[in-house]
Enzyme design. Structure first.
Site, PDB file in Angstrom:
ATOM      1  N   ALA A  74       5.690   5.750  21.607  1.00 15.51           N
ATOM      2  CA  ALA A  74       5.760   6.940  22.464  1.00 15.51           C
ATOM      3  C   ALA A  74       5.651   6.573  23.939  1.00 15.51           C
ATOM      4  CB  ALA A  74       4.651   7.930  22.079  1.00 15.51           C
ATOM      5  N   GLU A  75       4.679   5.729  24.292  1.00 12.03           N
ATOM      6  CA  GLU A  75       4.506   5.383  25.703  1.00 12.03           C
ATOM      7  C   GLU A  75       5.695   4.580  26.224  1.00 12.03           C
ATOM      8  OE1 GLU A  75       1.354   4.131  29.064  1.00 12.03           O
ATOM      9  OE2 GLU A  75       0.659   4.557  27.041  1.00 12.03           O
ATOM     10  N   THR A  76       6.252   3.729  25.392  1.00 12.04           N
ATOM     11  CA  THR A  76       7.427   2.960  25.799  1.00 12.04           C
ATOM     12  C   THR A  76       8.592   3.896  26.134  1.00 12.04           C
ATOM     13  OG1 THR A  76       6.771   1.058  24.460  1.00 12.04           O
ATOM     14  CG2 THR A  76       9.101   1.227  25.053  1.00 12.04           C
ATOM     15  N   SER A  79       7.874   6.179  29.165  1.00  9.25           N
ATOM     16  CA  SER A  79       7.872   5.402  30.408  1.00  9.25           C
ATOM     17  C   SER A  79       9.283   5.058  30.863  1.00  9.25           C
ATOM     18  CB  SER A  79       7.066   4.112  30.224  1.00  9.25           C
ATOM     19  OG  SER A  79       5.710   4.396  30.040  1.00  9.25           O
TER      20      SER A  79
END
Length: 162
Positions: A74-76, A79
Site C-alpha cells: 500500500a505505501e509503495t 507513494s
C-alpha cells in the site's frame, strides 16, 4: 523476483524525467524492500497506480499474508502516485498510513490499486485497495504523503538509483 520490469508511464512523465537525466524506472520502483518482497509495479500515473505482490514469502506464522506486507504494498503504490502528482520538483514522504485487513490470503498474488482521494500542493492522499486473485478485497489502506521541495542533493541520489 529481482528482474527489471518496465512500468507503463504516461508519455509526459517519461519526457519530464528524461529531460532531467533521472532513471525513471529506479525512481518509481518498489525499492529494495519491495524487491525483496516481490512487489511489481504494473502501471503508474497520478490518477492510478497498480502493483502486485506474491503471498508466498510474505506470510505470518499462520500462513496468511502478513498485514505488514500489505502495508508495504500500500505505501509503495500510494507513494508512487504521490510522487507522480508532485512532479519532478517534489519528493513524496509518507506521514500517515492506515490499513484495515478484511480477509486472509494464503497463496497466489495480491493486486493493489491506488487512487487519489486528495491531491494538493503540499499533501497527497491515496486509497489503496488490495485484492486476491478472485477479486476479493483483502485490505483497504489510506496513505497521506507530504510533498516537499527537492533539495539539490536529492536529485543526485535519485539519479544514481539510490
Amino acid at each position: 523476483m529481482g528482474e527489471q520490469q518496465h512500468v507503463k508511464f504516461p508519455q509526459e512523465v517519461i519526457d519530464e524525467y528524461a529531460a532531467l537525466g533521472v532513471d525513471l524506472q529506479a525512481l518509481f520502483s518498489a525499492g529494495h524492500l519491495g524487491t525483496r518482497m516481490g512487489v511489481q509495479i504494473v502501471e503508474a500515473s497520478a490518477e492510478k497506480v497498480v502493483g502486485t505482490m506474491p503471498v508466498e514469502g510474505n506470510t505470518q506464522p499462520y500462513g496468511l499474508l502478513h498485514g505488514g506486507a500489505s502495508a508495504v504494498l500500500a505505501e509503495t503504490l500510494g507513494s508512487v502516485g504521490s510522487m507522480l502528482h508532485g512532479g519532478s520538483s517534489k519528493i513524496a514522504v509518507g506521514v500517515d498510513l492506515n490499513c484495515t485487513h478484511h480477509r486472509g490470503a494464503r497463496s497466489g498474488l495480491v493486486t493493489g490499486v491506488a487512487t487519489p482521494v486528495h491531491r494538493g500542493r503540499s499533501t497527497a492522499t491515496y486509497e489503496i485497495v488490495i485484492s486476491d486473485e478472485e477479486g476479493r478485497r483483502v485490505c483497504t489502506a489510506r496513505l497521506t504523503c507530504l510533498l516537499r521541495d527537492v533539495n539539490p542533493g536529492d536529485a543526485a541520489r535519485v539519479g544514481a538509483g539510490a
